[in-house]
Design a protein around this motif. Structure first.
Motif, PDB file in Angstrom:
ATOM      1  N   THR A  39      39.152  19.947  55.211  1.00 48.42           N
ATOM      2  CA  THR A  39      40.545  20.107  54.792  1.00 48.42           C
ATOM      3  C   THR A  39      40.685  21.230  53.774  1.00 48.42           C
ATOM      4  O   THR A  39      41.632  22.027  53.840  1.00 48.42           O
ATOM      5  N   ALA A  40      39.737  21.320  52.833  1.00 43.68           N
ATOM      6  CA  ALA A  40      39.781  22.394  51.835  1.00 43.68           C
ATOM      7  C   ALA A  40      39.695  23.763  52.507  1.00 43.68           C
ATOM      8  O   ALA A  40      40.433  24.690  52.168  1.00 43.68           O
ATOM      9  N   TRP A  45      41.977  29.109  54.257  1.00 48.68           N
ATOM     10  CA  TRP A  45      42.105  30.249  55.169  1.00 48.68           C
ATOM     11  C   TRP A  45      43.542  30.752  55.285  1.00 48.68           C
ATOM     12  O   TRP A  45      43.790  31.952  55.105  1.00 48.68           O
ATOM     13  N   PRO A  46      44.525  29.909  55.597  1.00 46.42           N
ATOM     14  CA  PRO A  46      45.902  30.436  55.666  1.00 46.42           C
ATOM     15  C   PRO A  46      46.408  30.953  54.327  1.00 46.42           C
ATOM     16  O   PRO A  46      47.192  31.904  54.291  1.00 46.42           O
ATOM     17  N   VAL A  47      45.979  30.326  53.219  1.00 46.77           N
ATOM     18  CA  VAL A  47      46.379  30.829  51.907  1.00 46.77           C
ATOM     19  C   VAL A  47      45.845  32.250  51.708  1.00 46.77           C
ATOM     20  O   VAL A  47      46.542  33.125  51.176  1.00 46.77           O
ATOM     21  N   LEU A  62      48.611  31.960  42.148  1.00 43.36           N
ATOM     22  CA  LEU A  62      48.156  30.931  43.078  1.00 43.36           C
ATOM     23  C   LEU A  62      46.777  30.405  42.676  1.00 43.36           C
ATOM     24  O   LEU A  62      46.509  29.200  42.764  1.00 43.36           O
ATOM     25  N   ALA A  63      45.898  31.319  42.241  1.00 48.50           N
ATOM     26  CA  ALA A  63      44.569  30.895  41.792  1.00 48.50           C
ATOM     27  C   ALA A  63      44.670  29.982  40.578  1.00 48.50           C
ATOM     28  O   ALA A  63      43.986  28.954  40.492  1.00 48.50           O
ATOM     29  N   CYS A 104      41.924  32.890  46.181  1.00 51.12           N
ATOM     30  CA  CYS A 104      43.003  33.697  45.611  1.00 51.12           C
ATOM     31  C   CYS A 104      42.485  34.591  44.486  1.00 51.12           C
ATOM     32  O   CYS A 104      42.948  35.727  44.326  1.00 51.12           O
ATOM     33  N   ALA A 105      41.524  34.097  43.701  1.00 51.02           N
ATOM     34  CA  ALA A 105      40.931  34.942  42.667  1.00 51.02           C
ATOM     35  C   ALA A 105      40.187  36.115  43.303  1.00 51.02           C
ATOM     36  O   ALA A 105      40.298  37.267  42.847  1.00 51.02           O
ATOM     37  N   GLY A 106      39.420  35.843  44.375  1.00 49.97           N
ATOM     38  CA  GLY A 106      38.729  36.930  45.063  1.00 49.97           C
ATOM     39  C   GLY A 106      39.687  37.917  45.700  1.00 49.97           C
ATOM     40  O   GLY A 106      39.479  39.135  45.644  1.00 49.97           O
ATOM     41  N   THR A 107      40.765  37.411  46.310  1.00 50.21           N
ATOM     42  CA  THR A 107      41.759  38.283  46.933  1.00 50.21           C
ATOM     43  C   THR A 107      42.463  39.139  45.895  1.00 50.21           C
ATOM     44  O   THR A 107      42.689  40.345  46.107  1.00 50.21           O
ATOM     45  N   ALA A 108      42.803  38.548  44.759  1.00 49.91           N
ATOM     46  CA  ALA A 108      43.464  39.309  43.698  1.00 49.91           C
ATOM     47  C   ALA A 108      42.566  40.428  43.193  1.00 49.91           C
ATOM     48  O   ALA A 108      43.012  41.566  42.992  1.00 49.91           O
TER      49      ALA A 108
END
Length: 292
Positions: A39-40, A45-47, A62-63, A104-108
């Motif tokens: 579930t996590a 993935w979509p986030v 978000l992070a 989200c931290a990695g994406t940012a």
């Protein structure tokens, strides 16, 4: 990559240790399928796909929200007072919050790195710029050219210096260049100087802007001994597959050496649609280094 793994361990590991410290209730029924980590991942993935299309600041928010949600559940709940089914639900939410915080931290961080500098500003103004960049993909023809040129050639660049509208910056920003057949003489990892007009890329693309080149590229630095050796092996691979039909002739060098210069546009689009471009972009490039 090591830094991202370290962040992941710092975020996920405490949550897992805290959850493992809670004993499972003893029941007469067999244990049901544990879908907490699934579930996590299904949430993360979509986030991530959404975060890639949002400003870096939103990803940071978000992070923070995911980390806060996970921390509140892990630190404030009393396991002895929570029924088994509700506890399992809270554990799932805590893991999902930690996963969202991590991705989200990695994406940012990724977005902040590639958006640093003035490329985005100049692209928004559709400015004519002079830049120096490192070629990060093999130039390849994708269609008929304009203005008397035989071919339209595309390549990906990493901008290292850009001058336009009175601004100078030294970013590390990916852009896509549209040029003519003279770009086919440029090799992977060479540093080139070019002039052209910038325009914004589609949100969510793997480049920040599209550059329409004006004139031929000027090579100002070679790729270096390591990449020169790789290019020699790539050249031999292209020669060995010269007699094959069109699709195999382009696909074999791409899979073996990461050389996409002869990959047909339709085949490349088909691989992108089926999620198989990593076989060229990652596996082939890794193989080329392994050969050395």
């Amino acid at each position: 990559m090591r830094a991202l793994r370290a962040v992941g361990a710092a975020v996920i590991q405490p949550v897992l240790e805290r959850l493992r410290s809670v004993p499972e209730p003893v029941t007469g029924r067999s244990r049901s399928l544990d879908l907490r980590l699934f579930t996590a991942a299904a949430v993360a993935w979509p986030v991530t796909l959404v975060a890639l299309r949002l400003p870096a600041g939103v990803s940071v928010c978000l992070a923070a929200a995911g980390a806060f949600c996970s921390a509140v559940i892990v630190l404030r709940r009393r396991p002895a007072e929570v029924p088994g089914r509700r506890r399992r639900m809270l554990e799932t939410v805590a893991l999902a919050g930690a996963a969202v915080a991590l991705v989200c931290a990695g994406t940012a961080g990724h977005l902040m790195t590639r958006q640093a500098g003035t490329v985005d500003q100049l692209a928004a103004r559709r400015a004519i710029v002079r830049l120096e960049a490192v070629v990060t993909s093999d130039p390849r023809p994708v269609g008929a050219g304009l203005g008397g040129h035989r071919s339209l050639v595309i390549a990906k660049l990493s901008v290292r210096q850009i001058v336009g509208r009175g601004m100078l910056s030294t970013p590390n920003t990916p852009v896509l260049v549209l040029g003519d057949e003279r770009w086919l003489a440029v090799h992977w990892h060479e540093r080139v100087a070019i002039t052209g007009r910038l325009q914004p890329a589609e949100r969510g693309d793997d480049v920040e802007a599209v550059l329409t080149a004006r004139g031929p590229p000027r090579v100002i630095a070679g790729a270096g001994p390591l990449f020169d050796a790789v290019e020699e092996v790539r050249r031999d691979t292209r020669a060995a597959t010269e007699g094959l039909p069109t699709d195999p002739r382009g696909l074999v060098p791409a899979l073996v050496m990461g050389d996409t210069s002869r990959l047909p546009a339709q085949l490349n689009d088909d691989m992108r649609a089926t999620g198989m471009t990593h076989l060229n972009a990652v596996s082939g490039t890794n193989d080329s280094v392994t050969w050395l």
